[in-house]
Write an enzyme that holds these catalytic residues in place. Structure first.
Site, PDB file in Angstrom:
ATOM      1  N   ARG A 164      31.403 -13.539 -26.394  1.00  0.00           N
ATOM      2  CA  ARG A 164      32.066 -13.985 -27.533  1.00  0.00           C
ATOM      3  C   ARG A 164      32.678 -12.705 -28.170  1.00  0.00           C
ATOM      4  NH1 ARG A 164      29.747 -15.481 -32.379  1.00  0.00           N
ATOM      5  NH2 ARG A 164      28.520 -17.132 -31.153  1.00  0.00           N
ATOM      6  N   LYS A 177      29.921 -17.232 -39.326  1.00  0.00           N
ATOM      7  CA  LYS A 177      30.659 -18.296 -40.656  1.00  0.00           C
ATOM      8  C   LYS A 177      29.495 -18.021 -41.652  1.00  0.00           C
ATOM      9  CE  LYS A 177      30.862 -21.684 -37.722  1.00  0.00           C
ATOM     10  NZ  LYS A 177      30.676 -23.101 -37.216  1.00  0.00           N
ATOM     11  N   GLU A 234      30.750 -26.498 -34.968  1.00  0.00           N
ATOM     12  CA  GLU A 234      30.209 -27.234 -36.231  1.00  0.00           C
ATOM     13  C   GLU A 234      30.694 -27.409 -37.339  1.00  0.00           C
ATOM     14  OE1 GLU A 234      25.626 -26.728 -38.071  1.00  0.00           O
ATOM     15  OE2 GLU A 234      26.161 -25.494 -36.122  1.00  0.00           O
TER      16      GLU A 234
HETATM   17  P1  ATP Z   1      29.343 -18.410 -35.907  1.00  0.00           P
HETATM   18  O1  ATP Z   1      28.181 -17.676 -35.184  1.00  0.00           O
HETATM   19  O2  ATP Z   1      30.529 -17.585 -36.208  1.00  0.00           O
HETATM   20  O3  ATP Z   1      28.806 -19.274 -37.301  1.00  0.00           O
HETATM   21  P2  ATP Z   1      29.100 -20.654 -34.061  1.00  0.00           P
HETATM   22  O4  ATP Z   1      29.026 -20.229 -32.699  1.00  0.00           O
HETATM   23  O5  ATP Z   1      28.057 -21.071 -35.072  1.00  0.00           O
HETATM   24  O6  ATP Z   1      29.949 -19.493 -34.804  1.00  0.00           O
HETATM   25  P3  ATP Z   1      30.298 -23.158 -33.756  1.00  0.00           P
HETATM   26  O7  ATP Z   1      31.254 -24.099 -34.550  1.00  0.00           O
HETATM   27  O8  ATP Z   1      29.006 -23.428 -33.067  1.00  0.00           O
HETATM   28  O9  ATP Z   1      30.284 -21.823 -34.394  1.00  0.00           O
HETATM   29  O10 ATP Z   1      31.496 -22.822 -32.529  1.00  0.00           O
HETATM   30  C1  ATP Z   1      32.222 -23.656 -31.787  1.00  0.00           C
HETATM   31  C2  ATP Z   1      32.743 -22.918 -30.447  1.00  0.00           C
HETATM   32  O11 ATP Z   1      33.213 -21.634 -30.538  1.00  0.00           O
HETATM   33  C3  ATP Z   1      31.197 -22.782 -29.566  1.00  0.00           C
HETATM   34  O12 ATP Z   1      31.681 -23.096 -27.862  1.00  0.00           O
HETATM   35  C4  ATP Z   1      31.086 -21.229 -29.482  1.00  0.00           C
HETATM   36  O13 ATP Z   1      30.612 -20.556 -28.489  1.00  0.00           O
HETATM   37  C5  ATP Z   1      32.472 -20.796 -29.671  1.00  0.00           C
HETATM   38  N1  ATP Z   1      32.444 -19.569 -30.878  1.00  0.00           N
HETATM   39  C6  ATP Z   1      31.922 -19.207 -31.767  1.00  0.00           C
HETATM   40  N2  ATP Z   1      32.069 -17.822 -32.003  1.00  0.00           N
HETATM   41  C7  ATP Z   1      32.724 -17.246 -31.039  1.00  0.00           C
HETATM   42  C8  ATP Z   1      33.319 -16.011 -30.864  1.00  0.00           C
HETATM   43  N3  ATP Z   1      33.235 -15.016 -31.650  1.00  0.00           N
HETATM   44  N4  ATP Z   1      33.857 -15.744 -29.663  1.00  0.00           N
HETATM   45  C9  ATP Z   1      34.078 -16.590 -28.961  1.00  0.00           C
HETATM   46  N5  ATP Z   1      33.643 -18.017 -28.758  1.00  0.00           N
HETATM   47  C10 ATP Z   1      33.164 -18.359 -30.183  1.00  0.00           C
HETATM   48 MG    MG Z   2      26.942 -22.850 -33.715  1.00  0.00          MG
END
Ligand code: ATP
Ligand code: MG
Length: 558
Positions: free
Chosen positions: A263, A273, A35
């Site tokens: 994760r 983030k 995102e």
């Molecule tokens: P955050 O919680 O850090 O804001 P998010 O999951 O909202 O992260 P996205 O941009 O939606 O961030 O994530 C893009 C991809 O990266 C998704 O498929 C998500 O599952 C993966 N991802 C995000 N954080 C992690 C993590 N800590 N470990 C592994 N994969 C991750």
């Molecule tokens: Mg997300």
């Protein structure tokens, strides 16, 4: 350690291999769907390495897809940074497996809408008049909305009017008609569309209804022909809805399947983030690419290589169980690679001057130094030696503790690649600080000389004063001083106040030719990389890693 030439094995790769063997899919297609509401972090790197790794190992493709369905939060700056970070991480490794230019979920808004019309037409979705709060409360209670049995024609009419802008934000939603009592709350008639009169960074004002995550994500996967939709564990509860959407629309095979893995969480760090944004906005760090941040851009700036980051992602593996990865694992991976590849150089971070009273004034010797003992092909270089040198302040002590084998009054020490010296006199300034050490040099003690074999316990690094170049050195350490800054209280109160120290170092002249692509070990000090702040006349170095794990010792003491 796993190397990139051997294929890692985990439950997701086992599934992929099996699906190819049984012919379920002819070609594998994965995706990485960030995102664009912040910069990517090391957790995303794990996901990128997994998704591109699968494409790479099984001859498939991986799409980069901006999950840009939320008009409020997204910015073009983030899209650019995401692309730069992904390319930095995969180029030269899995770049042949990129599915094309970046995809945008927002490019599918028309198709999402058509699918919604189709779903309503099938009697499987309805326009609901409740507010967001009412909807939440009803879903919790397992109560049906009074709009649930609205006739199909009326739903179609209302949904079209939602799209044309007739209703204010929050007035109505489109909801899937599944089961208000389902044990899995996500199946209790989830919202598929909401009204948001907001401009979108790509579609402008064309839309005032925006799809929710599950609708957009499932259909994006289907539209792109994704075979294995790999996401993190918190989406496990969404999987029945993912499958319901594909089923309800009667979409022809092949359909994508969702799989979940744990994760990445790391000690001494925050990962979300939302928290990283706070550090940036409140200026607690210098920006998204502050070298103490575990963002991909921060790690890159710190000097971590993409190959080290990929090794890290491979080594931690893919599991189904939530866990915490020790920061030491990342640091160990960096050291492991840099020890093999980094050129050795001499630099003195906190200089104390040494004058060799029996060494001729004006004489400069060129001594031979080994570039990398781990790599016989890296050869040697010359380093100048003269009457005035700098040594590390900590390598001299006036009243040293037992087992201190460096320089002391009347004591001897070996200068790396050079001679043995003896400290005769300590000169101090008015404030009582050591300003100069006057030493004699054993002129026969150079490598190959008659006294070269003398037993001296300590060897220290040094640089010749006249030829030394000044450089700014930024000594980075872990950003947080506790293993779990997220565990309770304000995470920002656990920032390590010693996480950045800036010094002006004296460097051997060979470093003038240093390149930003190369990594260096300043002997006895750590691994360093040039910072982009460097100019032609002044270098700025970042410490990427220390030589040893100083935190493990500290943790044992406490
Ligand atoms: P955050 O919680 O850090 O804001 P998010 O999951 O909202 O992260 P996205 O941009 O939606 O961030 O994530 C893009 C991809 O990266 C998704 O498929 C998500 O599952 C993966 N991802 C995000 N954080 C992690 C993590 N800590 N470990 C592994 N994969 C991750
Ligand atoms: Mg997300």
């Amino acid at each position: 350690m796993t190397s990139e030439t051997e294929r890692p094995s985990d439950f997701i790769r086992d599934i992929v291999a099996n699906d190819l063997r049984t012919g379920k899919y002819k070609k594998i297609c994965t995706r990485f769907p960030p995102e664009p509401n912040g910069y990517l972090h090391i957790g995303h790197a794990k996901s990128i390495c997994l998704n591109f790794g699968i494409a790479h190992e099984f001859g498939g493709t991986c799409n980069i897809r901006m999950d840009d369905t939320n008009p409020i939060k997204e910015e073009a700056e983030y899209v650019e940074s995401i692309m730069a970070d992904v390319h930095w991480l995969i180029d030269g490794w899995a770049d042949k497996h990129v599915g094309g230019a970046p995809f945008y979920a927002s490019d599918y808004f028309d198709r999402f809408y058509e699918y919604a019309i189709d779903l309503i037409g099938k009697g499987k979705a309805y326009v609901c008049d409740m507010t967001a709060e009412e909807t939440d409360a009803y879903r919790r209670m397992g109560k049906p909305s009074s709009s649930r049995d609205r006739p199909i024609e009326e739903n179609l009419d209302l949904f079209r009017r939602m799209k044309s802008g007739e209703f204010p934000d929050g007035a109505r939603t489109l909801r899937a008609k599944i089961d208000v009592n389902a044990p899995n709350v996500w199946l209790r008639d989830p919202v598929l569309y909401r009204i948001r009169h907001a401009s979108h960074h790509r579609t402008g004002d064309k839309w005032c209804i925006y799809p929710m995550y599950d609708w957009a994500h499932t259909l994006s996967d289907y539209i792109e022909g994704i075979t294995h939709s790999v996401c993190t564990l918190e989406f496990e509860v969404h999987r029945p809805l993912y499958n319901w959407i594909l089923e309800a629309l009667e979409l022809p095979e092949p359909r994508p399947h969702q799989y979940e893995f744990a994760r990445l969480n790391m000690t001494y760090a925050v990962m979300s983030k939302r928290k990283l944004i706070q550090l940036v906005n409140e200026k607690l760090v210098s920006g998204w690419d502050d070298p103490r941040m575990l963002t991909i851009s921060g790690l890159r700036r710190r000097g971590v290589t993409s190959s080290a980051l990929r090794s890290f992602a491979y080594n931690i593996g893919i599991t189904k169980y939530p866990s915490m990865t020790d920061m030491a694992v990342l640091e160990h991976t960096i050291r492991d690679e840099f020890n093999r590849c980094a050129s050795r150089r001499l630099a003195v971070l906190r200089p104390t001057k040494v004058v060799l009273t029996n060494y001729p004034d004006g004489k400069v010797e060129e001594l031979e130094a080994i570039n990398n003992p781990e790599d016989p092909n890296s050869g040697t270089r010359k380093i100048p030696f003269s009457r005035e040198l700098y040594i590390e302040r900590d390598d001299f002590m006036e009243t040293p503790p037992p087992k201190y084998f460096r320089l002391r009054p009347g004591g001897e020490v070996r200068l790396k690649y050079a001679y043995i010296i003896k400290c005769d006199e300590v000169v101090k300034d008015a404030a009582g600080n050591v300003s100069e050490l006057r030493c004699t040099v054993d002129l026969d003690s150079k490598s190959g000389g008659p006294t070269a074999g003398r037993k001296i316990k300590g060897t220290i690094h040094w640089v010749s004063a006249a030829q030394a170049i000044d450089a700014e050195v930024r000594l980075y350490d872990r950003l947080f001083c506790v293993p779990e800054p997220d565990a309770g209280g304000d995470f920002k109160s656990f920032i390590n106040s010693d996480s950045l120290q800036v010094v002006t170092a004296k460097c051997e002249p060979a470093l003038a030719e240093a390149s930003p692509e190369e990594r260096y070990q300043f002997e006895r000090l750590g691994y360093f990389a040039l910072d982009p702040d460097s100019t032609g006349s002044r270098q700025v170095w970042n410490r990427t890693a220390t030589l040893r794990d100083t935190w493990a010792k500290a943790a044992k003491r406490s």
